[in-house]
Structures are given as structure tokens and as C-alpha cells.
Write an enzyme that holds these catalytic residues in place. Structure first.
Site, PDB file in Angstrom:
ATOM      1  N   ALA A   1      32.390   7.382 -13.063  1.00 61.93           N
ATOM      2  CA  ALA A   1      31.559   6.241 -13.743  1.00 61.93           C
ATOM      3  C   ALA A   1      32.218   6.240 -15.062  1.00 61.93           C
ATOM      4  O   ALA A   1      32.602   7.228 -15.573  1.00 61.93           O
ATOM      5  CB  ALA A   1      30.134   6.411 -13.781  1.00 61.93           C
TER       6      ALA A   1
ATOM      7  N   GLY B   1      31.505   9.646 -10.086  1.00 63.00           N
ATOM      8  CA  GLY B   1      31.262   8.556  -9.270  1.00 63.00           C
ATOM      9  C   GLY B   1      32.644   7.700  -8.421  1.00 63.00           C
ATOM     10  O   GLY B   1      32.471   6.850  -7.653  1.00 63.00           O
TER      11      GLY B   1
ATOM     12  N   GLU C   1      32.532   9.932  -5.246  1.00 61.40           N
ATOM     13  CA  GLU C   1      31.395   9.434  -4.294  1.00 61.40           C
ATOM     14  C   GLU C   1      31.854   8.016  -3.957  1.00 61.40           C
ATOM     15  O   GLU C   1      31.413   7.898  -2.606  1.00 61.40           O
ATOM     16  CB  GLU C   1      30.146   9.235  -5.570  1.00 61.40           C
ATOM     17  CG  GLU C   1      29.678  10.361  -5.966  1.00 61.40           C
ATOM     18  CD  GLU C   1      28.444  10.254  -7.007  1.00 61.40           C
ATOM     19  OE1 GLU C   1      28.899   9.770  -8.185  1.00 61.40           O
ATOM     20  OE2 GLU C   1      27.325  10.491  -6.829  1.00 61.40           O
TER      21      GLU C   1
HETATM   22  N1  CAA Z   1      34.986   7.338 -18.200  1.00 61.55           N
HETATM   23  C1  CAA Z   1      35.538   6.520 -19.169  1.00 61.55           C
HETATM   24  N2  CAA Z   1      36.713   6.619 -19.611  1.00 61.55           N
HETATM   25  C2  CAA Z   1      37.243   7.663 -19.222  1.00 61.55           C
HETATM   26  C3  CAA Z   1      37.029   8.442 -17.927  1.00 61.55           C
HETATM   27  C4  CAA Z   1      35.552   8.060 -17.716  1.00 61.55           C
HETATM   28  N3  CAA Z   1      34.819   8.601 -16.524  1.00 61.55           N
HETATM   29  N4  CAA Z   1      37.855   9.350 -17.607  1.00 61.55           N
HETATM   30  C5  CAA Z   1      38.773   9.248 -18.451  1.00 61.55           C
HETATM   31  N5  CAA Z   1      38.615   8.124 -19.237  1.00 61.55           N
HETATM   32  C6  CAA Z   1      39.655   7.781 -20.383  1.00 61.55           C
HETATM   33  C7  CAA Z   1      39.498   8.835 -21.467  1.00 61.55           C
HETATM   34  O1  CAA Z   1      38.620   8.799 -22.185  1.00 61.55           O
HETATM   35  C8  CAA Z   1      40.931   8.344 -21.926  1.00 61.55           C
HETATM   36  O2  CAA Z   1      40.859   6.996 -22.749  1.00 61.55           O
HETATM   37  P1  CAA Z   1      41.458   7.030 -24.274  1.00 61.55           P
HETATM   38  O3  CAA Z   1      42.983   7.230 -23.803  1.00 61.55           O
HETATM   39  O4  CAA Z   1      41.023   5.823 -24.479  1.00 61.55           O
HETATM   40  O5  CAA Z   1      41.249   8.377 -24.941  1.00 61.55           O
HETATM   41  C9  CAA Z   1      41.843   8.152 -20.777  1.00 61.55           C
HETATM   42  O6  CAA Z   1      40.950   7.518 -19.658  1.00 61.55           O
HETATM   43  C10 CAA Z   1      42.660   9.132 -20.278  1.00 61.55           C
HETATM   44  O7  CAA Z   1      41.936  10.347 -20.099  1.00 61.55           O
HETATM   45  P2  CAA Z   1      42.477  11.800 -20.766  1.00 61.55           P
HETATM   46  O8  CAA Z   1      43.096  11.760 -22.045  1.00 61.55           O
HETATM   47  O9  CAA Z   1      41.178  12.408 -20.876  1.00 61.55           O
HETATM   48  O10 CAA Z   1      43.158  12.323 -19.726  1.00 61.55           O
HETATM   49  P3  CAA Z   1      43.514  13.933 -19.187  1.00 61.55           P
HETATM   50  O11 CAA Z   1      44.698  13.768 -18.394  1.00 61.55           O
HETATM   51  O12 CAA Z   1      43.625  14.562 -20.558  1.00 61.55           O
HETATM   52  O13 CAA Z   1      42.253  14.238 -18.572  1.00 61.55           O
HETATM   53  C11 CAA Z   1      40.435  13.890 -17.182  1.00 61.55           C
HETATM   54  C12 CAA Z   1      41.981  13.713 -17.313  1.00 61.55           C
HETATM   55  C13 CAA Z   1      40.281  15.516 -16.744  1.00 61.55           C
HETATM   56  C14 CAA Z   1      40.176  13.266 -15.875  1.00 61.55           C
HETATM   57  C15 CAA Z   1      39.381  13.650 -18.230  1.00 61.55           C
HETATM   58  O14 CAA Z   1      39.583  12.428 -18.487  1.00 61.55           O
HETATM   59  C16 CAA Z   1      38.101  13.473 -17.594  1.00 61.55           C
HETATM   60  O15 CAA Z   1      37.604  14.523 -17.683  1.00 61.55           O
HETATM   61  N6  CAA Z   1      37.353  12.673 -17.455  1.00 61.55           N
HETATM   62  C17 CAA Z   1      35.917  12.564 -17.404  1.00 61.55           C
HETATM   63  C18 CAA Z   1      35.417  12.652 -15.798  1.00 61.55           C
HETATM   64  C19 CAA Z   1      34.228  12.721 -15.661  1.00 61.55           C
HETATM   65  O16 CAA Z   1      33.334  13.376 -16.203  1.00 61.55           O
HETATM   66  N7  CAA Z   1      33.531  12.059 -14.610  1.00 61.55           N
HETATM   67  C20 CAA Z   1      32.310  11.971 -14.127  1.00 61.55           C
HETATM   68  C21 CAA Z   1      31.699  10.635 -15.014  1.00 61.55           C
HETATM   69  S1  CAA Z   1      29.817  10.623 -14.794  1.00 61.55           S
HETATM   70  C22 CAA Z   1      29.496  10.056 -13.245  1.00 61.55           C
HETATM   71  O17 CAA Z   1      30.587   9.432 -12.462  1.00 61.55           O
HETATM   72  C23 CAA Z   1      28.333   9.892 -12.898  1.00 61.55           C
HETATM   73  C24 CAA Z   1      28.057   9.384 -11.594  1.00 61.55           C
HETATM   74  O18 CAA Z   1      28.070   9.905 -10.461  1.00 61.55           O
HETATM   75  C25 CAA Z   1      27.625   8.001 -11.356  1.00 61.55           C
END
Ligand code: CAA
Length: 256
Positions: free
Chosen positions: A66, A111, A114
Site C-alpha cells: 500500500a 498490500g 496481498e
Molecule cells: N509506498 C510508497 N512509496 C513507496 C513504497 C510504498 N509502499 N515502496 C517504495 N516506495 C517508493 C520509495 O519511497 C521511493 O520513492 P522516492 O524515490 O521518491 O524516494 C521509491 O519507491 C523507490 O524505493 P526505494 O528507494 O526505497 O528503493 P529500494 O530499492 O532502496 O528499496 C524496498 C525497495 C525494499 C521495496 C523499499 O522501497 C521498501 O521497503 N518499501 C516499503 C515496503 C513496505 O513496507 N510495504 C508495505 C506497505 S504497508 C501495507 O501494504 C499495508 C497493507 O497491507 C494494506
């Protein structure tokens, strides 16, 4: 502004691409609303739809969860509503009338994972990575992840992945039964298409009822065996099975 969800209809298959590559295809409101609208209403515009393939734009992600940027201001009630809308959308995908396949081409997180789990099948590319990392944010999965991960890989491993937020690669996901195949990108798409081409040749009602019967097994409110018997009756009485059975007896291919 980018179109958050691309829908391309080709050879009776809807190809849906989550199109936010700069945000690793994070699922924001427009993406979720687009999925909701397609699976509840939009699909009706596509003539003789036989299957759906969902993937992510670019080479890095299927969907990295998400969209976290929408979270800071959310209240308890907002969280509940966000979850209920996502659950409703994904449940509709899970109960959809034709096969829906996730082509998991990179990060499949939160998400996003999911969503992949709500699809009927999952085909991953070798760079795919899977995780329910919500605990890292002080959250839990909200789009059915705590339930479907158990259904797909069993309680022990699901509990470990949900509690640790650990990320697993495609081969580990295959070992656990989370994905059906791991294939290079081109072959993965071909596999998705060939599975749908195969199911497209079967009786449409039989395909629809099979999807519902499998779902019934996991629905506590339903008696799966009873549902199967009723669905069996419906298929037996359908013009489609009359044609299928007649074709067998006449040693020809059925014309569904
Ligand atoms: N939401 C919003 N933005 C996201 C995102 C997310 N879930 N995942 C990645 N991005 C964005 C980053 O913020 C980044 O944006 P900027 O370039 O503007 O800074 C861009 O995508 C690229 O990401 P990274 O620079 O972080 O890339 P990376 O290769 O270094 O890392 C990653 C990749 C490990 C996937 C890391 O981005 C990450 O940990 N993302 C979050 C994953 C996460 O926690 N997902 C769960 C969300 S909560 C959820 O989903 C709840 C639910 O069940 C409903």
C-alpha cells in the site's frame, strides 16, 4: 499525470498493469479504485473475457505495498475503512468469474503481495521478492494477508513471515507453494497466457463454479461440500454440459 492502472485487452485476456514504477507500483487510492472498478463493473465492457493477468510496470516491482505516503494522517476509523475497501476489492478478485493470474515481476510486498495472493494463480520471475513487512511500520497486513498467507503456505511459515517481515526470494516462495511457477519474464507471460488459453476452452460455467467451490473451502460461513453438490447440479443442468457431454459421445470437440 500518469495513468495508475493500464488495461490492455488482447486475445480475450485483460492485461492490467499497475503503473507507478517510480513508487515501485505502490497501491494508492487511484490504483485500488481502478482495481475495484474493473473487477466489479469495468470487465463487462470486454467482450468474451477469458482471463486477467495483473503485473507491475517496470522491472523492479509487482507492487511494493500500500502507498505508505497516505498513512501519516489516518485515524483508527480511516484505517478500518481503508482495510475494508481493500478487502472487498481483493475478495472480488478471488471470486472473479474467470481466472486471474498475478505475474509477479519484482517486489511483491504488503498490500501488493496481498493482491498477488488474492489472484487465483501466481507466476513469478526469478527477481521476485515476497514479504509482509507491515510490522516494520508498526502495522499489520490490512488487505487479507493474515488470512490468505496461511491458506497458501500453512500456519507455521505464515506466522514466521508475518511476525518477522522477512523477505523471501522466488525460489523460496516456490518451495512454500506461494507461487505456481518461477520463469524468466517472457516465459512467465507466455505461461500466464497459455494457462488462460487452456481454461478458455473449457465450459465457462464450470470454470466459474470451480473458482467458487475452491473459495468455499476457505469460507467458514459456507459448507464446501454442500456448495459443490449444488454447483454440480447447476453445471449438470446447464446447456454447456449438455454440449460437453454430447460432444464426448459424438467424439468431437465441444462448442461452448
Ligand atoms: N509506498 C510508497 N512509496 C513507496 C513504497 C510504498 N509502499 N515502496 C517504495 N516506495 C517508493 C520509495 O519511497 C521511493 O520513492 P522516492 O524515490 O521518491 O524516494 C521509491 O519507491 C523507490 O524505493 P526505494 O528507494 O526505497 O528503493 P529500494 O530499492 O532502496 O528499496 C524496498 C525497495 C525494499 C521495496 C523499499 O522501497 C521498501 O521497503 N518499501 C516499503 C515496503 C513496505 O513496507 N510495504 C508495505 C506497505 S504497508 C501495507 O501494504 C499495508 C497493507 O497491507 C494494506
Amino acid at each position: 499525470m500518469e495513468t495508475p492502472l493500464l488495461i490492455d485487452f488482447k486475445d480475450r485476456i485483460a492485461h492490467i498493469t499497475i503503473n507507478r514504477p517510480k513508487a515501485l507500483n505502490a497501491i494508492n487510492a487511484p490504483v485500488m479504485e481502478g482495481l475495484h472498478d474493473f473487477f466489479f463493473e469495468g470487465f463487462k465492457a470486454y467482450d468474451d473475457l477469458k482471463g486477467v493477468i495483473i503485473t507491475g510496470s517496470g522491472e523492479k516491482a509487482f507492487a511494493a505495498g500500500a502507498d505508505i505516503t497516505q498513512f501519516p494522517s489516518l485515524t483508527v476509523e480511516d484505517g478500518l475503512n481503508l482495510s475494508l475497501f481493500g478487502q472487498k476489492t481483493y475478495a472480488r478478485i478471488e471470486e472473479f468469474i474467470v481466472p486471474v493470474i498475478a505475474l509477479v515481476n519484482g517486489f511483491s510486498l504488503g498490500g501488493g503481495n496481498e493482491l498477488a495472493m488474492a489472484c487465483h494463480l501466481r507466476i513469478a520471475t526469478p527477481n521476485a521478492k515476497f514479504s509482509q513487512p507491515e510490522v516494520n511500520l508498526g502495522l499489520i497486513p490490512g488487505y487479507g494477508g493474515t488470512q490468505r498467507l496461511i491458506e497458501l503456505i500453512g500456519k507455521s511459515k505464515a506466522m514466521e513471515l508475518l511476525l518477522t517481515g522477512d523477505m523471501i526470494d522466488a525460489s523460496e516462495a516456490f518451495t512454500y507453494g506461494l507461487v505456481n511457477y518461477v520463469l524468466e519474464p517472457e516465459a512467465a507471460l507466455e505461461k500466464c497466457v497459455s494457462i488462460i488459453q487452456k481454461t478458455a476452452k473449457k465450459g465457462p460455467l464450470a470454470i466459474e463454479e470451480t473458482i467458487r467451490c475452491v473459495r468455499a473451502h476457505f469460507d467458514e460461513k459456507m459448507d464446501g461440500f454442500l456448495y459443490e453438490a449444488q454447483a454440480f447440479g447447476r453445471t449438470m443442468g446447464s446447456p454447456e454440459s449438455k454440449e460437453g457431454v454430447q460432444a464426448f459421445l459424438e467424439k468431437r470437440k465441444p462448442n461452448f
